[in-house]
Design an enzyme around this catalytic site. Sequence first.
Site, PDB file in Angstrom:
ATOM      1  N   HIS A  74       0.806  -1.220   0.000  1.00  0.00           N
ATOM      2  CA  HIS A  74       0.000   0.000   0.000  1.00  0.00           C
ATOM      3  C   HIS A  74       0.839   1.270   0.000  1.00  0.00           C
ATOM      4  O   HIS A  74       0.331   2.354  -0.300  1.00  0.00           O
ATOM      5  CB  HIS A  74      -0.919   0.014   1.226  1.00  0.00           C
ATOM      6  CG  HIS A  74      -1.681  -1.261   1.407  1.00  0.00           C
ATOM      7  ND1 HIS A  74      -1.263  -2.265   2.248  1.00  0.00           N
ATOM      8  CD2 HIS A  74      -2.822  -1.701   0.831  1.00  0.00           C
ATOM      9  CE1 HIS A  74      -2.120  -3.269   2.190  1.00  0.00           C
ATOM     10  NE2 HIS A  74      -3.068  -2.961   1.342  1.00  0.00           N
ATOM     11  N   CYS A  96       3.493  -1.241  -4.224  1.00  0.00           N
ATOM     12  CA  CYS A  96       3.117  -1.590  -5.590  1.00  0.00           C
ATOM     13  C   CYS A  96       3.616  -0.501  -6.546  1.00  0.00           C
ATOM     14  O   CYS A  96       3.423   0.693  -6.287  1.00  0.00           O
ATOM     15  CB  CYS A  96       1.601  -1.715  -5.696  1.00  0.00           C
ATOM     16  SG  CYS A  96       1.026  -1.968  -7.396  1.00  0.00           S
ATOM     17  N   HIS A 124      -7.852   4.536   4.426  1.00  0.00           N
ATOM     18  CA  HIS A 124      -7.205   3.419   3.743  1.00  0.00           C
ATOM     19  C   HIS A 124      -5.692   3.636   3.781  1.00  0.00           C
ATOM     20  O   HIS A 124      -5.214   4.751   3.583  1.00  0.00           O
ATOM     21  CB  HIS A 124      -7.685   3.328   2.293  1.00  0.00           C
ATOM     22  CG  HIS A 124      -7.269   2.067   1.593  1.00  0.00           C
ATOM     23  ND1 HIS A 124      -6.014   1.888   1.062  1.00  0.00           N
ATOM     24  CD2 HIS A 124      -7.958   0.918   1.348  1.00  0.00           C
ATOM     25  CE1 HIS A 124      -5.938   0.689   0.509  1.00  0.00           C
ATOM     26  NE2 HIS A 124      -7.101   0.074   0.675  1.00  0.00           N
ATOM     27  N   GLU A 126      -3.302   2.976   1.780  1.00  0.00           N
ATOM     28  CA  GLU A 126      -2.735   3.553   0.553  1.00  0.00           C
ATOM     29  C   GLU A 126      -2.970   5.059   0.513  1.00  0.00           C
ATOM     30  O   GLU A 126      -2.082   5.828   0.134  1.00  0.00           O
ATOM     31  CB  GLU A 126      -3.332   2.902  -0.691  1.00  0.00           C
ATOM     32  CG  GLU A 126      -2.750   3.480  -1.976  1.00  0.00           C
ATOM     33  CD  GLU A 126      -3.479   3.051  -3.231  1.00  0.00           C
ATOM     34  OE1 GLU A 126      -3.561   3.861  -4.171  1.00  0.00           O
ATOM     35  OE2 GLU A 126      -3.970   1.903  -3.278  1.00  0.00           O
ATOM     36  N   THR A 164      -5.345   3.629  -6.155  1.00  0.00           N
ATOM     37  CA  THR A 164      -5.246   2.641  -7.232  1.00  0.00           C
ATOM     38  C   THR A 164      -6.347   1.587  -7.183  1.00  0.00           C
ATOM     39  O   THR A 164      -6.658   0.971  -8.204  1.00  0.00           O
ATOM     40  CB  THR A 164      -3.887   1.911  -7.194  1.00  0.00           C
ATOM     41  OG1 THR A 164      -3.773   1.167  -5.977  1.00  0.00           O
ATOM     42  CG2 THR A 164      -2.737   2.891  -7.320  1.00  0.00           C
ATOM     43  N   ASN A 224     -10.668  -3.287  -2.972  1.00  0.00           N
ATOM     44  CA  ASN A 224     -11.044  -3.765  -4.305  1.00  0.00           C
ATOM     45  C   ASN A 224     -11.993  -4.951  -4.233  1.00  0.00           C
ATOM     46  O   ASN A 224     -12.872  -5.101  -5.085  1.00  0.00           O
ATOM     47  CB  ASN A 224      -9.794  -4.082  -5.131  1.00  0.00           C
ATOM     48  CG  ASN A 224      -9.096  -5.352  -4.713  1.00  0.00           C
ATOM     49  OD1 ASN A 224      -9.435  -6.437  -5.157  1.00  0.00           O
ATOM     50  ND2 ASN A 224      -8.097  -5.232  -3.836  1.00  0.00           N
ATOM     51  N   SER A 266      -6.035  -9.230  -3.973  1.00  0.00           N
ATOM     52  CA  SER A 266      -5.169  -9.750  -2.910  1.00  0.00           C
ATOM     53  C   SER A 266      -5.618 -11.119  -2.419  1.00  0.00           C
ATOM     54  O   SER A 266      -5.143 -11.595  -1.386  1.00  0.00           O
ATOM     55  CB  SER A 266      -5.123  -8.760  -1.740  1.00  0.00           C
ATOM     56  OG  SER A 266      -6.427  -8.428  -1.298  1.00  0.00           O
TER      57      SER A 266
END
Length: 313
Positions: A74, A96, A124, A126, A164, A224, A266
Site C-alpha cells: 500500500h 506496488c 485506507h 494507501e 489505485t 477492491n 489480494s
Amino acid sequence: MQVILAQPRGFCAGVVRAIEIVDRALLKYGTPVFIRHEIVHNKHVVDGLRRKGAHFTESLDGIPPHSVTIFSAHGVSREVEAEARDRQLHVLDATCPMVAKIHHQGRQYAASGRTVILIGHAGHPEVEGTLGQIPGKVILVQNEAEVALLDLPDDAPVAYVTQTTLSVDDTRNVIAALNKRFSNLIGPETRDICYATQSRQIAVRKLAKLVDVIVVMGASNSSNSNRLREIGAESGVPSYLIADGSELDPAWVRDAQVVGITAGASAPEAMVEDVLAALRRFGPVDISTMDGEIEHAEFRLPAELADPVSTVD
C-alpha cells in the site's frame, strides 16, 4: 450446479511482487523479518507468511535497529520513511509500482504549483501513504458532494490523482465534478489507472449477466474486493464477500442454477479452490471459466533480492 469463474480474478502483479519480496527476504536474511502493516489485505496470506517467520506491526516502534523491515504494497508516507532511516532499519520497499507511480505524479503536480486532490477512501493505508508522499496542499475527496465543498477558487490550478484500488468507473463521476468545477484542472491519463482494478471490475460486470449469484473471495478490509461485491449487487445479482469456503452460507446458493465466483486482487487462488470444495459438499459442480483478459504484467523485485537463496555474510 454450474459454476463460472471470472477471468481475470485474484492476485495482481503488485500483490505477487509484495509476497515474493517477503518470501525472498525470509530466505536471504532469515527471521525475524518485520512488515509494517499487512503486506496485502488478506488474512490467509498474512497468516501464511507469519508461519514462515514474518512479524507484522502497525508501527516501527520496537523494531530493533538494522532489522530487515518491509513496507507493504500500500505504500507509506515520507514521515515513515524518515523514521525508518532514523531507526537504522534495513528497508525493503514492497510498495506496488502502480501506487509508487501515483506518488510520483502527485509530487510532479505539486512541484508545478498545483493543489493536488486525491480521490480515495479516508483511512485506507494507501491513501494515508499517498497523502504523506506529496508535499504542499493535498486534499482528499471521496465523492461528488465533497467537490462542491472544496474551499478553492474555481480558477485555481488544480490536479488530481486517484487511489489505485478505484477504477475508471469508480472515479468517473468525481472527475466529472472536478472538471465542471475547476477551469484549470489536469490529471493522469486513463491508461495510468491500475489495470488490475479495472479489469476485475469489467469481468464481474460480464459475470453478472451469466449467473444467479456471485461469490467474491477476499478480505473484509480489502477495498477492491468490497467493490467487486458492490458491482455485482448493483448489477442486480445477489453478491457476497467471503474470506474462505467456511463462510459460504448454503442458503445463498440453494436455489441458484449458476454461481459466479471471482476474487479480489489480494485473494489467492487457493481461496477460490476452497469455496469450490464447499460447493461440492452440496452436490455435483460443473466448472467453467469465463472468457476474459489474460494478464501478463510482472513487476521487478528489489535488486538485492535477485538471488532468493543467498545468505548474509
